[in-house]
Design a protein around this motif. Structure first.
Motif, PDB file in Angstrom:
ATOM      1  N   MET A 232       0.829  -1.212   0.000  1.00 55.15           N
ATOM      2  CA  MET A 232       0.000   0.000   0.000  1.00 55.15           C
ATOM      3  C   MET A 232       0.859   1.255   0.000  1.00 55.15           C
ATOM      4  O   MET A 232       0.517   2.262  -0.631  1.00 55.15           O
ATOM      5  CB  MET A 232      -0.938  -0.015   1.215  1.00 55.15           C
ATOM      6  CG  MET A 232      -2.021  -1.086   1.152  1.00 55.15           C
ATOM      7  SD  MET A 232      -2.844  -1.357   2.762  1.00 55.15           S
ATOM      8  CE  MET A 232      -3.701   0.202   2.989  1.00 55.15           C
ATOM      9  N   THR A 233       1.987   1.204   0.696  1.00 58.86           N
ATOM     10  CA  THR A 233       2.913   2.346   0.724  1.00 58.86           C
ATOM     11  C   THR A 233       3.491   2.600  -0.657  1.00 58.86           C
ATOM     12  O   THR A 233       3.594   3.751  -1.116  1.00 58.86           O
ATOM     13  CB  THR A 233       4.041   2.094   1.741  1.00 58.86           C
ATOM     14  OG1 THR A 233       3.470   1.875   3.039  1.00 58.86           O
ATOM     15  CG2 THR A 233       5.001   3.273   1.805  1.00 58.86           C
ATOM     16  N   GLN A 234       3.866   1.517  -1.357  1.00 54.95           N
ATOM     17  CA  GLN A 234       4.376   1.648  -2.723  1.00 54.95           C
ATOM     18  C   GLN A 234       3.321   2.255  -3.642  1.00 54.95           C
ATOM     19  O   GLN A 234       3.615   3.133  -4.457  1.00 54.95           O
ATOM     20  CB  GLN A 234       4.799   0.272  -3.251  1.00 54.95           C
ATOM     21  CG  GLN A 234       5.991  -0.341  -2.532  1.00 54.95           C
ATOM     22  CD  GLN A 234       6.251  -1.765  -2.974  1.00 54.95           C
ATOM     23  OE1 GLN A 234       5.645  -2.272  -3.916  1.00 54.95           O
ATOM     24  NE2 GLN A 234       7.163  -2.451  -2.273  1.00 54.95           N
ATOM     25  N   MET A 235       2.072   1.797  -3.493  1.00 52.07           N
ATOM     26  CA  MET A 235       0.985   2.298  -4.337  1.00 52.07           C
ATOM     27  C   MET A 235       0.702   3.775  -4.069  1.00 52.07           C
ATOM     28  O   MET A 235       0.359   4.530  -4.978  1.00 52.07           O
ATOM     29  CB  MET A 235      -0.281   1.467  -4.095  1.00 52.07           C
ATOM     30  CG  MET A 235      -0.160   0.013  -4.534  1.00 52.07           C
ATOM     31  SD  MET A 235      -1.521  -1.013  -3.938  1.00 52.07           S
ATOM     32  CE  MET A 235      -2.897  -0.344  -4.888  1.00 52.07           C
ATOM     33  N   SER A 236       0.858   4.186  -2.815  1.00 50.32           N
ATOM     34  CA  SER A 236       0.599   5.572  -2.452  1.00 50.32           C
ATOM     35  C   SER A 236       1.648   6.521  -3.016  1.00 50.32           C
ATOM     36  O   SER A 236       1.375   7.706  -3.232  1.00 50.32           O
ATOM     37  CB  SER A 236       0.544   5.720  -0.922  1.00 50.32           C
ATOM     38  OG  SER A 236      -0.500   4.932  -0.378  1.00 50.32           O
ATOM     39  N   SER A 237       2.827   5.993  -3.258  1.00 47.74           N
ATOM     40  CA  SER A 237       3.934   6.842  -3.717  1.00 47.74           C
ATOM     41  C   SER A 237       4.108   6.854  -5.232  1.00 47.74           C
ATOM     42  O   SER A 237       4.878   7.662  -5.751  1.00 47.74           O
ATOM     43  CB  SER A 237       5.241   6.387  -3.055  1.00 47.74           C
ATOM     44  OG  SER A 237       5.581   5.074  -3.461  1.00 47.74           O
ATOM     45  N   ASN A 238       3.380   5.973  -5.929  1.00 44.34           N
ATOM     46  CA  ASN A 238       3.625   5.885  -7.376  1.00 44.34           C
ATOM     47  C   ASN A 238       2.647   6.696  -8.229  1.00 44.34           C
ATOM     48  O   ASN A 238       2.673   6.593  -9.467  1.00 44.34           O
ATOM     49  CB  ASN A 238       3.622   4.417  -7.830  1.00 44.34           C
ATOM     50  CG  ASN A 238       2.250   3.751  -7.731  1.00 44.34           C
ATOM     51  OD1 ASN A 238       1.248   4.409  -7.488  1.00 44.34           O
ATOM     52  ND2 ASN A 238       2.209   2.441  -7.905  1.00 44.34           N
TER      53      ASN A 238
ATOM     54  N   GLY B 184       1.183   6.593   3.745  1.00 50.29           N
ATOM     55  CA  GLY B 184       1.450   7.763   2.906  1.00 50.29           C
ATOM     56  C   GLY B 184       0.320   8.155   1.986  1.00 50.29           C
ATOM     57  O   GLY B 184       0.504   8.989   1.088  1.00 50.29           O
ATOM     58  N   ALA B 185      -0.882   7.584   2.193  1.00 54.57           N
ATOM     59  CA  ALA B 185      -2.021   7.893   1.316  1.00 54.57           C
ATOM     60  C   ALA B 185      -2.811   9.101   1.783  1.00 54.57           C
ATOM     61  O   ALA B 185      -3.502   9.738   0.987  1.00 54.57           O
ATOM     62  CB  ALA B 185      -2.948   6.680   1.218  1.00 54.57           C
ATOM     63  N   LEU B 186      -2.698   9.440   3.071  1.00 50.10           N
ATOM     64  CA  LEU B 186      -3.511  10.538   3.608  1.00 50.10           C
ATOM     65  C   LEU B 186      -3.140  11.861   2.945  1.00 50.10           C
ATOM     66  O   LEU B 186      -4.012  12.677   2.640  1.00 50.10           O
ATOM     67  CB  LEU B 186      -3.333  10.635   5.128  1.00 50.10           C
ATOM     68  CG  LEU B 186      -4.320  11.545   5.860  1.00 50.10           C
ATOM     69  CD1 LEU B 186      -5.745  11.012   5.719  1.00 50.10           C
ATOM     70  CD2 LEU B 186      -3.954  11.683   7.335  1.00 50.10           C
ATOM     71  N   LYS B 187      -1.860  12.076   2.683  1.00 48.37           N
ATOM     72  CA  LYS B 187      -1.431  13.343   2.068  1.00 48.37           C
ATOM     73  C   LYS B 187      -1.892  13.461   0.621  1.00 48.37           C
ATOM     74  O   LYS B 187      -1.948  14.570   0.073  1.00 48.37           O
ATOM     75  CB  LYS B 187       0.091  13.479   2.143  1.00 48.37           C
ATOM     76  CG  LYS B 187       0.861  12.411   1.398  1.00 48.37           C
ATOM     77  CD  LYS B 187       2.349  12.535   1.662  1.00 48.37           C
ATOM     78  CE  LYS B 187       3.137  11.403   0.994  1.00 48.37           C
ATOM     79  NZ  LYS B 187       4.573  11.454   1.342  1.00 48.37           N
ATOM     80  N   VAL B 188      -2.264  12.325   0.021  1.00 46.74           N
ATOM     81  CA  VAL B 188      -2.782  12.344  -1.349  1.00 46.74           C
ATOM     82  C   VAL B 188      -4.292  12.515  -1.346  1.00 46.74           C
ATOM     83  O   VAL B 188      -4.846  13.320  -2.096  1.00 46.74           O
ATOM     84  CB  VAL B 188      -2.408  11.042  -2.095  1.00 46.74           C
ATOM     85  CG1 VAL B 188      -2.925  11.085  -3.533  1.00 46.74           C
ATOM     86  CG2 VAL B 188      -0.907  10.813  -2.070  1.00 46.74           C
ATOM     87  N   ILE B 189      -4.967  11.760  -0.481  1.00 46.86           N
ATOM     88  CA  ILE B 189      -6.426  11.731  -0.456  1.00 46.86           C
ATOM     89  C   ILE B 189      -7.012  12.893   0.348  1.00 46.86           C
ATOM     90  O   ILE B 189      -7.957  13.546  -0.086  1.00 46.86           O
ATOM     91  CB  ILE B 189      -6.917  10.390   0.143  1.00 46.86           C
ATOM     92  CG1 ILE B 189      -6.398   9.205  -0.689  1.00 46.86           C
ATOM     93  CG2 ILE B 189      -8.433  10.362   0.229  1.00 46.86           C
ATOM     94  CD1 ILE B 189      -6.868   9.194  -2.120  1.00 46.86           C
TER      95      ILE B 189
END
Length: 409
Positions: free
Chosen positions: A160-166, A201-206
């Motif tokens: 999930m961390t990798q997906m959030s950063s790509n 790391g998804a919160l900063k995107v969503i």
């Protein structure tokens, strides 16, 4: 042709939870066979059929091939040759990849039952990373099952961390993000949804407006938890404890967004954070196309929660201004929801979860008193035009002042 119960219904049965919906799947069937049996075909992307009497959904076993970006970039292939194992491997979590045949036998090719016993949310296969929506779904399942002791498997968190950063999360539509967020907010542990998104790391995107609150200090005297992001988590936890509505829980998520804009030189104080939170609340709401009722409550709670905390210190005129601003005359029920948000905010602090919140009874009693002032009574006295509004204001203030004086006696 074989029929299986699949997905959440099987998982919930194993967990001893009453399943809301039941999804079925046919292996070895064609659309023509099902139509001949009286099933009604619906859906364009892949064949789904409604049972002729129960109207329950039945899908054909299928595979998916990733051809584009985001969660829509898939081609589905359904045919009688697709096996049960091929269908189940495309699912998100092992606990959702268990099937039950019509004889009651469980088929668990990816050890979902073991993960239920271990209380783990683990992805089925590397194909998990092809659908960015799954980052939000796993966080939502974590929020749903946290009270049972479930957590996300380390290898799934890493993926999930990798997906959030790509950059894949950027392809999610506002509607799908809101759908997951709104469902997550209504889970038993909504704060866990935010925690998991933050961790990967998804919160900063969503939800960048919420992510910006982490690391922002508050005065320890008033906020023993200090960190504003942690405070939001505690508020959401309290909102679930109080069984608040979706509108109220969304307002809790947004009520302190202004604290991210407090100048460093005045920290840990946050004077004026209520007004500073209006624009980021609007931005978040508009970006995710949040329903109007949620937006309105969030904006009102953001603007007035501090004033509600101090209700017993307010002058009569200030209370009437608060009533006017919240349009209590037309929407008294909504005003109580605004107070509920303020109460969960007050109790959403470390060690203060069970602290009484007298502002609620105080303001609702004041409202009951002031509602006795009727426009028709002012008209009966012969007032006209602008005088009506002026007299209405004066009588409401007088009524609230009388209420305040009675509290002092």
């Amino acid at each position: 042709m074989k029929r299986y119960l699949v997905g959440g219904a099987v998982r919930d049965k194993l967990l001893g939870i009453q399943a809301k919906d039941k999804d079925y799947m046919f292996v070895g069937a064609t659309p023509e066979q099902l139509i001949a049996l009286g099933y009604e075909q619906v859906g364009k992307d892949f064949p789904v059929f409604l049972h002729p009497t129960t109207k329950q959904e039945h899908a054909l076993a299928r595979t998916e091939t990733k051809i584009g970006e985001g969660y829509t970039g898939f081609v589905c292939h359904a045919s009688p040759e697709v096996t049960l194992e091929q269908d189940l491997i495309r699912r998100d979590l092992t606990i959702n990849a268990i099937a039950e045949d019509e004889q009651g036998h469980l088929h668990d090719p990816y050890q979902g039952i073991d993960d239920i016993h271990a209380k783990l949310l683990r992805h089925v296969s590397p194909a998990f990373n092809e659908d960015p929506l799954r980052v939000l779904r796993v966080a939502r399942f974590a929020a749903r099952f946290a009270h049972l002791g479930f957590s996300v498997a380390p290898e799934t968190l890493e993926l999930m961390t990798q997906m959030s950063s790509n950059g894949e999360l950027n392809h999610l539509s506002p509607e799908r993000v809101w759908q997951e967020l709104s469902r997550a907010l209504m889970e038993s542990s909504p704060q866990v949804f935010i925690q998991v998104l933050k961790q990967v790391g998804a919160l900063k995107v969503i939800l960048p407006e919420v992510d910006a609150l982490y690391g922002v200090p508050q005065t320890k005297k008033w906020h023993p938890e200090v960190d504003t992001g942690i405070h939001i988590e505690l508020c959401l936890k309290q909102g679930a404890k109080l069984a608040l509505s979706l509108e109220e829980r969304f307002a809790l998520l947004c009520h302190d967004l202004g604290k991210a804009f407090t100048p460093a030189e005045v920290l840990p104080g946050h004077k004026g954070h209520e007004q500073a939170g209006i624009e980021p609340t609007k931005a978040l709401s508009q970006r995710l196309r949040v329903p109007k009722a949620c937006q309105q409550l969030a904006l009102l709670a953001c603007e007035h929660h501090l004033r509600i905390h101090k209700a017993q210190e307010l002058k009569a005129s200030t209370i009437v201004k608060l009533f006017d601003s919240c349009d209590v005359w037309r929407q008294p029920e909504r005003f109580e929801r605004i107070i509920n948000v303020a109460m969960a905010d007050s109790q959403g602090r470390t060690g203060l979860e069970n602290t009484p919140y007298p502002s609620k009874a105080y303001l609702l009693e004041a409202l009951t008193e002031v509602q006795q002032v009727q426009v028709k009574d002012i008209l009966a006295l012969g007032y006209k035009g602008a005088e009506i509004k002026q007299q209405l204001w004066l009588k409401r203030v007088a009524m609230v002042k009388g209420f305040i004086d009675k509290q002092v006696e």
